[in-house]
Design a protein around this motif. Structure first.
Motif, short mmCIF file in Angstrom:
data_model
loop_
_atom_site.label_atom_id
_atom_site.label_comp_id
_atom_site.label_asym_id
_atom_site.label_seq_id
_atom_site.Cartn_x
_atom_site.Cartn_y
_atom_site.Cartn_z
N CYS A 114 0.86 -1.19 0.00
CA CYS A 114 0.00 0.00 0.00
C CYS A 114 0.89 1.24 0.00
O CYS A 114 1.90 1.28 0.72
N ILE A 116 0.09 4.24 1.04
CA ILE A 116 -0.29 5.28 2.01
C ILE A 116 0.68 5.34 3.20
O ILE A 116 1.01 6.41 3.69
N GLY A 117 1.14 4.19 3.64
CA GLY A 117 2.17 4.18 4.68
C GLY A 117 1.70 4.58 6.06
O GLY A 117 2.43 5.25 6.80
N CYS A 118 0.49 4.18 6.45
CA CYS A 118 0.05 4.47 7.82
C CYS A 118 1.01 3.75 8.78
O CYS A 118 1.24 2.55 8.63
N TYR A 120 0.83 2.62 11.68
CA TYR A 120 0.33 1.55 12.55
C TYR A 120 0.05 0.28 11.78
O TYR A 120 -0.38 -0.72 12.34
N CYS A 121 0.28 0.28 10.46
CA CYS A 121 -0.19 -0.81 9.62
C CYS A 121 0.96 -1.56 8.97
O CYS A 121 1.84 -0.96 8.34
N THR A 123 0.87 -3.56 6.42
CA THR A 123 0.83 -3.50 4.94
C THR A 123 1.61 -2.29 4.44
O THR A 123 2.31 -2.36 3.43
N GLY A 124 1.47 -1.17 5.17
CA GLY A 124 2.12 0.07 4.76
C GLY A 124 3.65 -0.07 4.74
O GLY A 124 4.33 0.68 4.02
N GLY A 159 -8.59 -5.33 3.65
CA GLY A 159 -7.32 -6.05 3.76
C GLY A 159 -6.16 -5.17 3.29
O GLY A 159 -6.15 -3.96 3.54
N GLY A 161 -4.04 -2.76 1.22
CA GLY A 161 -4.27 -1.78 0.16
C GLY A 161 -5.40 -0.82 0.41
O GLY A 161 -6.21 -0.99 1.32
N GLU A 162 -5.41 0.24 -0.39
CA GLU A 162 -6.42 1.29 -0.31
C GLU A 162 -7.35 1.13 -1.52
O GLU A 162 -6.96 1.45 -2.66
N CYS A 195 -9.15 5.34 3.41
CA CYS A 195 -8.52 6.20 4.42
C CYS A 195 -8.83 7.67 4.11
O CYS A 195 -8.39 8.55 4.83
S1 SF4 Z 1 -3.61 -0.71 4.02
FE1 SF4 Z 1 -4.96 0.87 4.92
S2 SF4 Z 1 -4.14 1.19 6.95
FE2 SF4 Z 1 -2.56 0.09 5.80
S3 SF4 Z 1 -1.19 1.67 4.96
FE3 SF4 Z 1 -2.78 1.27 3.42
S4 SF4 Z 1 -4.39 2.78 3.83
FE4 SF4 Z 1 -3.09 2.69 5.66
#
Ligand code: SF4
Length: 344
Positions: A114, A116-118, A120-121, A123-124, A159, A161-162, A195
């Motif tokens: 993903c 976005i790079g949150c 806390y996540c 996946t990011g 799951g 990805g955005e 998000c």
């Molecule tokens: S999968 Fe969702 S929470 Fe995780 S980085 Fe991407 S947007 Fe953020």
């Protein structure tokens, strides 16, 4: 070797065009579409209402399955199962099956990684490798349904990805899930979570889709959201709320806001009050999700006492508030814990 055309992820109209292109009547598309999307059958030879000749012709030129189940992990604390899928290009994605009495939900991925790079996540942490095709999104449901022999009742696009950055493929997959000849899951039971990709929120509203929407809020100020959901620097909180109200006014549907509660970051009473103020003047719902700790990431879950105080403060709100405890925490299948194992 001939490159076979992939049929998973095709709409009925696209499949009709494909059948016409090989000299078959378009009603064949309905039969094949149903075998794939309703019955999770990927072997043309098992499509018993097609002639032997047609089955052979299809086998020679087409394929349905591009995802292989690489691994399955069963939770010991609840009934959830995490599926690790291997894609044809060697990448991995994860999907989660969650069971709650008569509710069987699948959480689907829309990307490998993903962008976005949150923080806390998990996946990011991977960054974006690529978007999934509509077929790769649809197949997650098909092969989990087949493997588990469970009729799935609910779908969440939450799951890896955005979904709104893979908008066309995510919407196309959701539409296939909703069709009568497919899994036939009601739009009310399909949730697309974003998000906060604001231009897509407007597009989604204007295009009149009925799938339910969830927005990850995770903070009550731009400072907090800039940190937790970095896309906030591009699409700030006040603009997000404005887009959410536009959706609510035009669709007459409520949005569910997701708020991951993190110790000493966004779990104060002041945060709860700000949250109440932010969401009080339009119909919506709020899901509080206590943070799921992850060994790769340095955030902590709030204490039970802090959670209670936070929620009690919010119960005075005009909107519905629920606490959602993620399933599958022991198998890293909970919110923010998916990363496709072999990807990093
Ligand atoms: S999968 Fe969702 S929470 Fe995780 S980085 Fe991407 S947007 Fe953020």
């Amino acid at each position: 070797m001939q490159n076979k055309e992939i049929l998973s992820g095709k709409t009925l109209t696209e499949l009709e065009t494909t059948m016409q292109s090989i000299g078959e009547k378009s009603f064949r598309a309905r039969q094949i579409y149903k075998w794939i999307n309703k019955k999770s059958v990927h072997d043309f030879q098992k499509m018993t209402d097609l002639s032997k000749d047609l089955r052979n012709k299809l086998t020679d030129s087409f394929k349905i399955k591009t995802l292989e189940i690489q691994e399955k992990e069963h939770s010991e604390i609840d009934d959830s199962v995490k599926y690790l899928f291997k894609l044809e290009d060697g990448n991995f994605i994860e999907s989660v099956l969650m069971q709650d009495s008569d509710r069987h939900t699948i959480c689907l991925s829309t990307m490998i990684g993903c962008p976005i790079g949150c923080p806390y996540c998990a996946t990011g942490l991977i960054g974006l490798k690529r978007n999934l095709t509509a077929g790769e999104i649809v197949e997650q449901l098909l092969w989990v349904a087949k493997d588990s022999e469970i009729d799935l009742t609910n779908i969440v696009f939450m799951g890896m990805g955005e979904p709104f950055l893979n908008y066309e493929n995510s919407i196309k997959a959701a539409q296939i899930f909703n069709t009568e000849l497919g899994p036939e899951i009601s739009t009310r039971k399909i949730v697309i979570s974003t998000c906060g990709i604001i231009p897509k929120l407007y597009d989604y509203t204007d295009q009149g889709y009925k799938f339910k929407l969830a927005i990850s809020l995770n903070g009550t100020t731009n400072k907090q959201r800039d940190e937790m959901v970095p896309i906030n620097k591009k699409y700030p909180l006040e603009e997000l709320i404005k887009a959410a109200k536009y959706y609510t006014n035009n669709s007459r549907n409520r949005i569910t806001f997701e708020y991951i509660l993190i110790k000493d970051f966004n779990d104060s009473l002041e945060d709860a009050r700000r949250l109440r103020q932010l969401l009080s003047d339009f119909p919506c719902k709020l899901n509080i999700i206590p943070y799921n700790e992850n060994e790769q990431i340095n955030f902590q879950a709030p204490s039970e006492q802090k959670l209670d105080q936070f929620v009690n403060e919010l119960y005075k709100s005009p909107f519905a508030v629920t606490v959602r405890r993620s399933k599958g925490q022991d198998i890293s299948a909970a919110c923010g814990q998916l990363y496709g194992k072999n990807n990093i």
